[in-house]
Every structure is written in C-alpha cells, then in structure tokens.
Motif scaffolding. Structure first.
Motif, PDB file in Angstrom:
ATOM      1  N   LEU A  64       6.829  -4.672 -48.638  1.00 51.78           N
ATOM      2  CA  LEU A  64       5.977  -5.730 -49.190  1.00 51.78           C
ATOM      3  C   LEU A  64       6.616  -6.338 -50.433  1.00 51.78           C
ATOM      4  CD1 LEU A  64       3.296  -7.277 -49.252  1.00 51.78           C
ATOM      5  CD2 LEU A  64       2.315  -5.378 -50.544  1.00 51.78           C
ATOM      6  N   ALA A  65       7.191  -5.487 -51.287  1.00 52.69           N
ATOM      7  CA  ALA A  65       7.832  -5.986 -52.507  1.00 52.69           C
ATOM      8  C   ALA A  65       9.025  -6.873 -52.168  1.00 52.69           C
ATOM      9  CB  ALA A  65       8.266  -4.814 -53.386  1.00 52.69           C
ATOM     10  N   VAL A  66       9.783  -6.511 -51.137  1.00 51.93           N
ATOM     11  CA  VAL A  66      10.933  -7.328 -50.731  1.00 51.93           C
ATOM     12  C   VAL A  66      10.462  -8.669 -50.178  1.00 51.93           C
ATOM     13  CG1 VAL A  66      12.871  -7.476 -49.130  1.00 51.93           C
ATOM     14  CG2 VAL A  66      12.405  -5.337 -50.319  1.00 51.93           C
ATOM     15  N   MET A  67       9.373  -8.656 -49.401  1.00 49.46           N
ATOM     16  CA  MET A  67       8.844  -9.903 -48.854  1.00 49.46           C
ATOM     17  C   MET A  67       8.389 -10.846 -49.958  1.00 49.46           C
ATOM     18  SD  MET A  67       6.609  -8.535 -45.596  1.00 49.46           S
ATOM     19  CE  MET A  67       5.845 -10.154 -45.423  1.00 49.46           C
ATOM     20  N   VAL A  68       7.775 -10.293 -51.002  1.00 48.98           N
ATOM     21  CA  VAL A  68       7.226 -11.131 -52.067  1.00 48.98           C
ATOM     22  C   VAL A  68       8.293 -11.545 -53.074  1.00 48.98           C
ATOM     23  CG1 VAL A  68       5.566 -11.213 -53.966  1.00 48.98           C
ATOM     24  CG2 VAL A  68       4.939 -10.124 -51.807  1.00 48.98           C
ATOM     25  N   LEU A  69       9.114 -10.596 -53.506  1.00 49.08           N
ATOM     26  CA  LEU A  69      10.060 -10.847 -54.602  1.00 49.08           C
ATOM     27  C   LEU A  69      11.508 -10.960 -54.137  1.00 49.08           C
ATOM     28  CD1 LEU A  69       8.555  -8.320 -57.183  1.00 49.08           C
ATOM     29  CD2 LEU A  69       8.254 -10.806 -57.138  1.00 49.08           C
ATOM     30  N   GLY A  70      11.793 -10.545 -52.892  1.00 47.76           N
ATOM     31  CA  GLY A  70      13.162 -10.601 -52.399  1.00 47.76           C
ATOM     32  C   GLY A  70      13.991  -9.436 -52.915  1.00 47.76           C
ATOM     33  N   PRO A  71      15.234  -9.339 -52.472  1.00 46.22           N
ATOM     34  CA  PRO A  71      16.119  -8.243 -52.917  1.00 46.22           C
ATOM     35  C   PRO A  71      16.671  -8.495 -54.313  1.00 46.22           C
ATOM     36  CG  PRO A  71      17.296  -9.672 -51.405  1.00 46.22           C
ATOM     37  CD  PRO A  71      15.891 -10.200 -51.461  1.00 46.22           C
ATOM     38  N   THR A  72      15.799  -8.435 -55.301  1.00 40.76           N
ATOM     39  CA  THR A  72      16.148  -8.792 -56.671  1.00 40.76           C
ATOM     40  C   THR A  72      15.801  -7.652 -57.621  1.00 40.76           C
ATOM     41  OG1 THR A  72      13.967  -9.785 -57.015  1.00 40.76           O
ATOM     42  CG2 THR A  72      15.715 -11.228 -56.200  1.00 40.76           C
ATOM     43  N   TRP A  73      16.248  -7.780 -58.863  1.00 40.74           N
ATOM     44  CA  TRP A  73      15.928  -6.746 -59.845  1.00 40.74           C
ATOM     45  C   TRP A  73      14.444  -6.725 -60.206  1.00 40.74           C
ATOM     46  CZ3 TRP A  73      13.618  -7.693 -64.407  1.00 40.74           C
ATOM     47  CH2 TRP A  73      13.714  -8.968 -64.961  1.00 40.74           C
ATOM     48  N   PRO A  74      13.714  -7.877 -60.201  1.00 40.18           N
ATOM     49  CA  PRO A  74      12.269  -7.760 -60.440  1.00 40.18           C
ATOM     50  C   PRO A  74      11.570  -6.905 -59.384  1.00 40.18           C
ATOM     51  CG  PRO A  74      12.965 -10.014 -60.799  1.00 40.18           C
ATOM     52  CD  PRO A  74      14.129  -9.294 -60.191  1.00 40.18           C
ATOM     53  N   MET A  75      12.032  -6.974 -58.137  1.00 38.56           N
ATOM     54  CA  MET A  75      11.455  -6.124 -57.098  1.00 38.56           C
ATOM     55  C   MET A  75      11.667  -4.651 -57.429  1.00 38.56           C
ATOM     56  SD  MET A  75      12.503  -4.100 -54.303  1.00 38.56           S
ATOM     57  CE  MET A  75      14.090  -4.759 -53.795  1.00 38.56           C
ATOM     58  N   ALA A  76      12.880  -4.302 -57.844  1.00 38.22           N
ATOM     59  CA  ALA A  76      13.160  -2.912 -58.213  1.00 38.22           C
ATOM     60  C   ALA A  76      12.338  -2.488 -59.426  1.00 38.22           C
ATOM     61  CB  ALA A  76      14.655  -2.744 -58.496  1.00 38.22           C
ATOM     62  N   PHE A  77      12.182  -3.393 -60.381  1.00 38.65           N
ATOM     63  CA  PHE A  77      11.381  -3.092 -61.580  1.00 38.65           C
ATOM     64  C   PHE A  77       9.931  -2.800 -61.207  1.00 38.65           C
ATOM     65  CE2 PHE A  77       8.440  -4.685 -64.805  1.00 38.65           C
ATOM     66  CZ  PHE A  77       8.819  -3.952 -65.920  1.00 38.65           C
ATOM     67  N   VAL A  78       9.365  -3.599 -60.310  1.00 36.71           N
ATOM     68  CA  VAL A  78       7.978  -3.391 -59.874  1.00 36.71           C
ATOM     69  C   VAL A  78       7.838  -2.032 -59.192  1.00 36.71           C
ATOM     70  CG1 VAL A  78       6.220  -4.186 -58.252  1.00 36.71           C
ATOM     71  CG2 VAL A  78       7.413  -5.828 -59.706  1.00 36.71           C
ATOM     72  N   LEU A  79       8.806  -1.663 -58.363  1.00 39.76           N
ATOM     73  CA  LEU A  79       8.749  -0.374 -57.687  1.00 39.76           C
ATOM     74  C   LEU A  79       8.798   0.782 -58.692  1.00 39.76           C
ATOM     75  CD1 LEU A  79      10.994  -0.764 -54.503  1.00 39.76           C
ATOM     76  CD2 LEU A  79       8.507  -0.700 -54.639  1.00 39.76           C
ATOM     77  N   VAL A  80       9.684   0.675 -59.682  1.00 40.83           N
ATOM     78  CA  VAL A  80       9.780   1.726 -60.697  1.00 40.83           C
ATOM     79  C   VAL A  80       8.481   1.827 -61.486  1.00 40.83           C
ATOM     80  CG1 VAL A  80      10.964   2.448 -62.806  1.00 40.83           C
ATOM     81  CG2 VAL A  80      12.293   1.532 -60.893  1.00 40.83           C
ATOM     82  N   ALA A  81       7.933   0.687 -61.874  1.00 38.26           N
ATOM     83  CA  ALA A  81       6.678   0.688 -62.630  1.00 38.26           C
ATOM     84  C   ALA A  81       5.553   1.297 -61.807  1.00 38.26           C
ATOM     85  CB  ALA A  81       6.318  -0.733 -63.058  1.00 38.26           C
ATOM     86  N   PHE A  82       5.499   0.971 -60.532  1.00 36.97           N
ATOM     87  CA  PHE A  82       4.456   1.522 -59.668  1.00 36.97           C
ATOM     88  C   PHE A  82       4.629   3.028 -59.497  1.00 36.97           C
ATOM     89  CE2 PHE A  82       3.083   2.852 -55.421  1.00 36.97           C
ATOM     90  CZ  PHE A  82       1.749   2.476 -55.444  1.00 36.97           C
ATOM     91  N   GLY A  83       5.865   3.457 -59.301  1.00 40.30           N
ATOM     92  CA  GLY A  83       6.113   4.869 -59.043  1.00 40.30           C
ATOM     93  C   GLY A  83       5.929   5.768 -60.248  1.00 40.30           C
ATOM     94  N   CYS A  84       6.082   5.218 -61.461  1.00 42.10           N
ATOM     95  CA  CYS A  84       6.015   6.049 -62.669  1.00 42.10           C
ATOM     96  C   CYS A  84       4.694   5.938 -63.421  1.00 42.10           C
ATOM     97  CB  CYS A  84       7.162   5.676 -63.618  1.00 42.10           C
ATOM     98  SG  CYS A  84       8.807   6.019 -62.971  1.00 42.10           S
ATOM     99  N   SER A  85       4.077   4.764 -63.385  1.00 42.60           N
ATOM    100  CA  SER A  85       2.913   4.546 -64.244  1.00 42.60           C
ATOM    101  C   SER A  85       1.698   5.351 -63.799  1.00 42.60           C
ATOM    102  CB  SER A  85       2.556   3.052 -64.279  1.00 42.60           C
ATOM    103  OG  SER A  85       2.289   2.574 -62.972  1.00 42.60           O
ATOM    104  N   LEU A  86       1.516   5.546 -62.495  1.00 45.31           N
ATOM    105  CA  LEU A  86       0.327   6.258 -62.023  1.00 45.31           C
ATOM    106  C   LEU A  86       0.278   7.682 -62.559  1.00 45.31           C
ATOM    107  CD1 LEU A  86       0.092   5.066 -58.302  1.00 45.31           C
ATOM    108  CD2 LEU A  86      -1.321   4.362 -60.237  1.00 45.31           C
ATOM    109  N   ALA A  87       1.419   8.380 -62.488  1.00 41.06           N
ATOM    110  CA  ALA A  87       1.454   9.761 -62.984  1.00 41.06           C
ATOM    111  C   ALA A  87       1.199   9.816 -64.484  1.00 41.06           C
ATOM    112  CB  ALA A  87       2.799  10.398 -62.647  1.00 41.06           C
ATOM    113  N   ILE A  88       1.747   8.859 -65.227  1.00 42.95           N
ATOM    114  CA  ILE A  88       1.536   8.848 -66.677  1.00 42.95           C
ATOM    115  C   ILE A  88       0.073   8.577 -67.003  1.00 42.95           C
ATOM    116  CG2 ILE A  88       2.198   7.718 -68.839  1.00 42.95           C
ATOM    117  CD1 ILE A  88       4.919   7.150 -67.598  1.00 42.95           C
ATOM    118  N   VAL A  89      -0.550   7.664 -66.262  1.00 40.94           N
ATOM    119  CA  VAL A  89      -1.974   7.375 -66.477  1.00 40.94           C
ATOM    120  C   VAL A  89      -2.812   8.624 -66.254  1.00 40.94           C
ATOM    121  CG1 VAL A  89      -3.967   6.115 -65.578  1.00 40.94           C
ATOM    122  CG2 VAL A  89      -1.816   4.921 -65.941  1.00 40.94           C
ATOM    123  N   MET A  90      -2.607   9.281 -65.128  1.00 36.55           N
ATOM    124  CA  MET A  90      -3.431  10.442 -64.784  1.00 36.55           C
ATOM    125  C   MET A  90      -3.216  11.591 -65.765  1.00 36.55           C
ATOM    126  SD  MET A  90      -5.019   9.158 -62.265  1.00 36.55           S
ATOM    127  CE  MET A  90      -5.912  10.546 -61.589  1.00 36.55           C
TER     128      MET A  90
END
Length: 272
Positions: free
Chosen positions: A126-152
């Motif tokens: 989904l991130a690739v479809m929306v943002l393409g193979p770019t660094w913002p796509m990778a940034f969004v994935l990292v933020a999604f993968g790390c922020s949830l654990a920190i929040v909890m």
C-alpha cells in the motif's frame, strides 16, 4: 578485583572480568562462524552461491572505496534515524496522553490493539502504491513499525507511576504539566528506554526491507540488485555491512539507555 560468592555458594565474577569474558566468548564465536563459512564455501557445498570469506572480504574492501556505496549507506542510516526520532517524539507524546487520560485511552485502545499485530511489511504494498519506491515510503514504514511499540510502552510506564508520588505532588501544588515532567516521565523512562533500545535495530531492519522489497533507495535496493545479477560476493559483503550496522545500532542504543538511566537501579554499577 576478586570474585565473591552468593549465599547459595555460587561464584560471582567481578563485573569487569565478566565483561571481558563475554567479549572473548563473542570473538571466539565469530571466529568459529567464519571458519565454518570458509570451509563450506571452499568445499562448494552450495556450489558458487556461497563465496569464500576472503572473496567476500575483498569485495567489501572494494565497496568501501566507492562513492555509491557510501551514498546508499547514508540513505539507509538517514531513513532509519529519521524514522526512529519521529517515532520517539510521537510515541512518547501519545503514550503520555494515553497513560494519563482515561478518555483518550478508551478512544484509542481498540485502534492500537488492531494495529499492533500488523507488521510493516504488510502495509508495504500500500505504501508503494501511494508514495512509490521513494525514501518517504521507507520513512513511513519505519515510523509505523517503531512508533506503536513506543506508544504502548510509554503508556504502560505512565500507568505504572506511583500513585503516592502523584498525590504528594498534587498536595504540594504542582501543576499538571509539571507533574508530567517531574514525576510521570521519570517514572516511565525505564519503559521508554527499553522501547527505544528495541526500536533502534528495528528501524534499520525496516529501512532495509523497504529497499529490498519496495525499491526504496538504500542498501536494501543494492542487495536486491546484487541478487538479481547473481553477484553473490557483493550480496554477502552488503549483508556483512548490515550486520555490523545492526551491532552499532544495538550498542549505541544500549549505551544511550544506560547513560540516560544511570540513576535507575537496573543500571547502577555495584562494585564487588
């Protein structure tokens, strides 16, 4: 420094000697792995798919002399660190709000419980479809993968705050913002430190996966290109680089946690 014994009769080594022993054992383990790798590669157990240690080391040395390698390395590390910092700021702020407000906790509990078991790789298409193979796509994935654990983790630490300390602070007339800064955050800091220590290498892994499977710039894309071209020595050299980067991220986050929480009992050094 001399060793001591516990009341049960177990021998306890001094902390410095224990660290030296662990370091020596770690080096020995790495040497054993390299020897096994060299033997397997030289015997061509897997054909030419596994290059020798010396061929991989030679390719790694060649890569270190290229500008392209350092550019890709910088992109990967930059994405991982940017996503980690963003996740830390967002996760701590949301965690404090959730932990201190029953209303916000009730509103967000179902959402976070739904998102928590979803790995970043699942939303990669989904991130690739929306943002393409770019660094913002990778940034969004990292933020999604790390922020949830920190929040909890932050929310759990906030809820674990000593109610007596909170009541005492209120009795002294401390305002809510001051209570959060001087009572709640220090109480939750061990939880936050653990979350950050786990999230640091996770950020690197996600940044690499975003390039490997999503085409984002960085070492992950270089690994995919080496594999597609059948350049196994380059592939293994890049994997070694990522392994070393992972160690650096882990050691740095552990060191930062120990320094930031030097006052906490779990990080105090007791001399024997």
């Amino acid at each position: 420094m001399t060793s001591s014994r516990t009341p049960n009769g177990l021998l306890v080594l001094p902390k410095r000697d224990s660290r030296q022993t662990r370091t020596l054992l770690g080096v020995l383990g790495a040497v054993v792995v390299l020897v096994v790798w060299q033997v397997v590669a030289a015997a061509q157990v897997f054909g030419t798919a596994v290059p020798t240690v010396f061929a991989t080391a030679g390719k790694l040395a060649a890569l270190l002399g290229t500008r392209e390698f350092w550019a890709e390395l910088s992109v990967t590390v930059g994405i991982a660190l940017a996503g980690l910092v963003f996740s830390a700021v967002l996760g701590i702020l949301l965690g404090v709000l959730i932990g201190t407000s029953p209303l916000i906790r009730s509103l967000t509990l179902a959402v976070f419980e739904f998102l928590k078991p979803i790995p970043p790789i699942v939303i990669l298409p989904l991130a690739v479809m929306v943002l393409g193979p770019t660094w913002p796509m990778a940034f969004v994935l990292v933020a999604f993968g790390c922020s949830l654990a920190i929040v909890m983790q932050t929310a759990s630490g906030v809820q674990d705050t000593d109610p007596v300390a909170l009541a005492t602070a209120r009795s002294f007339g401390m305002k809510p913002l001051e209570i959060k800064a001087r009572i709640v955050l220090p109480s939750a800091s061990p939880f936050i430190g653990t979350a950050m220590r786990v999230a640091a290498p996770t950020a690197l892994v996600i940044a690499v996966v975003a390039g490997l499977l999503g085409g984002a710039p960085g070492l992950g894309r270089s690994i995919y290109q080496a594999q597609a071209a059948g350049n196994f020595s380059t592939l293994y050299a890049l994997v070694l680089v990522l392994g070393l980067l992972g160690l650096v991220f882990h050691w740095t986050s552990s060191w930062a946690e120990a320094k930031a929480l030097h006052w906490h009992p779990s990080h105090r050094e007791v001399s024997l």
